[in-house]
Design a protein around this motif. Sequence first.
Motif, PDB file in Angstrom:
ATOM      1  N   GLY A  68      32.199  21.876  87.619  1.00 40.22           N
ATOM      2  CA  GLY A  68      31.092  22.251  86.746  1.00 40.22           C
ATOM      3  C   GLY A  68      29.908  21.296  86.874  1.00 40.22           C
ATOM      4  O   GLY A  68      29.907  20.362  87.671  1.00 40.22           O
ATOM      5  N   LEU A  69      28.873  21.568  86.077  1.00 40.74           N
ATOM      6  CA  LEU A  69      27.672  20.733  86.016  1.00 40.74           C
ATOM      7  C   LEU A  69      27.369  20.407  84.559  1.00 40.74           C
ATOM      8  O   LEU A  69      27.622  21.238  83.685  1.00 40.74           O
ATOM      9  N   PRO A  70      26.840  19.205  84.280  1.00 38.73           N
ATOM     10  CA  PRO A  70      26.643  18.118  85.238  1.00 38.73           C
ATOM     11  C   PRO A  70      27.991  17.536  85.680  1.00 38.73           C
ATOM     12  O   PRO A  70      29.023  17.817  85.069  1.00 38.73           O
ATOM     13  N   CYS A  71      27.961  16.730  86.756  1.00 44.81           N
ATOM     14  CA  CYS A  71      29.181  16.091  87.237  1.00 44.81           C
ATOM     15  C   CYS A  71      28.836  14.704  87.769  1.00 44.81           C
ATOM     16  O   CYS A  71      27.664  14.382  88.003  1.00 44.81           O
ATOM     17  N   LYS A  76      24.928  10.774  88.713  1.00 41.92           N
ATOM     18  CA  LYS A  76      25.195  11.947  87.884  1.00 41.92           C
ATOM     19  C   LYS A  76      24.352  13.099  88.410  1.00 41.92           C
ATOM     20  O   LYS A  76      23.120  12.978  88.506  1.00 41.92           O
ATOM     21  N   ALA A  77      24.994  14.193  88.797  1.00 43.14           N
ATOM     22  CA  ALA A  77      24.289  15.363  89.316  1.00 43.14           C
ATOM     23  C   ALA A  77      24.152  16.393  88.200  1.00 43.14           C
ATOM     24  O   ALA A  77      25.149  16.874  87.664  1.00 43.14           O
ATOM     25  N   HIS A  78      22.907  16.713  87.845  1.00 43.18           N
ATOM     26  CA  HIS A  78      22.668  17.652  86.750  1.00 43.18           C
ATOM     27  C   HIS A  78      22.582  19.096  87.248  1.00 43.18           C
ATOM     28  O   HIS A  78      22.883  20.020  86.521  1.00 43.18           O
ATOM     29  N   GLU A 130      21.034  21.110  93.225  1.00 41.01           N
ATOM     30  CA  GLU A 130      20.155  20.428  94.193  1.00 41.01           C
ATOM     31  C   GLU A 130      20.380  18.908  94.208  1.00 41.01           C
ATOM     32  O   GLU A 130      19.981  18.231  95.165  1.00 41.01           O
ATOM     33  N   ASP A 131      20.979  18.355  93.158  1.00 36.74           N
ATOM     34  CA  ASP A 131      21.218  16.901  93.092  1.00 36.74           C
ATOM     35  C   ASP A 131      22.440  16.467  93.893  1.00 36.74           C
ATOM     36  O   ASP A 131      22.606  15.277  94.189  1.00 36.74           O
ATOM     37  N   LEU A 132      23.329  17.406  94.207  1.00 37.04           N
ATOM     38  CA  LEU A 132      24.629  17.032  94.761  1.00 37.04           C
ATOM     39  C   LEU A 132      24.532  16.336  96.109  1.00 37.04           C
ATOM     40  O   LEU A 132      25.175  15.306  96.339  1.00 37.04           O
ATOM     41  N   GLN A 133      23.723  16.890  97.018  1.00 32.01           N
ATOM     42  CA  GLN A 133      23.655  16.334  98.371  1.00 32.01           C
ATOM     43  C   GLN A 133      23.212  14.868  98.359  1.00 32.01           C
ATOM     44  O   GLN A 133      23.817  14.009  99.012  1.00 32.01           O
ATOM     45  N   LYS A 134      22.172  14.564  97.576  1.00 30.74           N
ATOM     46  CA  LYS A 134      21.681  13.180  97.494  1.00 30.74           C
ATOM     47  C   LYS A 134      22.751  12.269  96.884  1.00 30.74           C
ATOM     48  O   LYS A 134      22.977  11.144  97.350  1.00 30.74           O
ATOM     49  N   ALA A 135      23.411  12.749  95.834  1.00 29.57           N
ATOM     50  CA  ALA A 135      24.449  11.949  95.172  1.00 29.57           C
ATOM     51  C   ALA A 135      25.607  11.656  96.121  1.00 29.57           C
ATOM     52  O   ALA A 135      26.152  10.544  96.136  1.00 29.57           O
TER      53      ALA A 135
END
Length: 324
Positions: A153-156, A171-173, A176-181
Amino acid sequence: MKKNIAIIMGGYSSEYQISLTSGNVVYETLDTEKYTPYRIHIFENKWVHVDDNNNEFTVDKNDFSVMVNNTKISFDCVFNAIHGSPGEDGFMQGYFELLNMPHTSCNMYQAALTFNKRDLLSVLKPYGIKTAESFYLNLGDPINEDTIIAKVGLPCFVKANKAGSSFGVSKAHKKEDLQKAIEVAFKEDDEIIIESFLDGIEVSVGVITYKGKTTVLPITEIVSENDFFDYEAKYLGKSQEITPARLTKVQEEKVIAEAKKVYEVLKMKGFSRSEFIFKDGEPHLLEMNTVPGLTRESILPQQAAAANISLTELFDNAIQEALK
């Protein structure tokens, strides 16, 4: 006769500077009526004793001794203040166990296991220890954001599997945040763990062997000014650390029981500090640190102070337990 204590500090990871601070606090605080402390810096390119004038004396790795002004110094016990590798992941523990040298941390297997977040949580699940939902990635694995989100799920939270002090944690909200994290986490380790966000009270629980007994110290509540308890929150004052934590009696009893159970199931020794978040009234384990920060501002010393245990007593007890 006073015992020679080697305080090992530094290490090979991003945490080395914090470790030097912890080690120096131990050096300044040990009871010099009972012990002669020696600062030992452990780095990839050198193992050296550093005296008060910053002179360096090379450590003989054959027996972990040091020559100072033509006198050979051997050690009665090692006080481990290395956060991260090689002091918290089992390497130094294995080395000292081969030398039959007492040390203040847990044994090699426990250090390696607790340093590996994924393995630790997997070992504890059959004992009923609750954890966040998780997804594992190794460097080179295909990355499918939709599959990850379906599981956690999100956030994670995206975390380096084997790192401390919140290095490699994001923390990926949104998707689109996942790859950078994931890229940030892979800079610290070639394995990562992605966990569901647990929305609840976060606490840190210190458990130690004190005078021969498993002892749970007063609990600390973590209130971060940032999005989570990251490096800034831990070390740059961007958080409130409230000891004792503002828990109900039921919550307190539950997390004390869980923290003690984890310590004893793993056959731990020495210091430990475990992080929990309450979800639906139940404490969920995030991770365990076996060489927690020992600066005067660090959580475990704060907890010891709340239990009326001074730093000198805390460190003396660790050495006495090791010498048993």
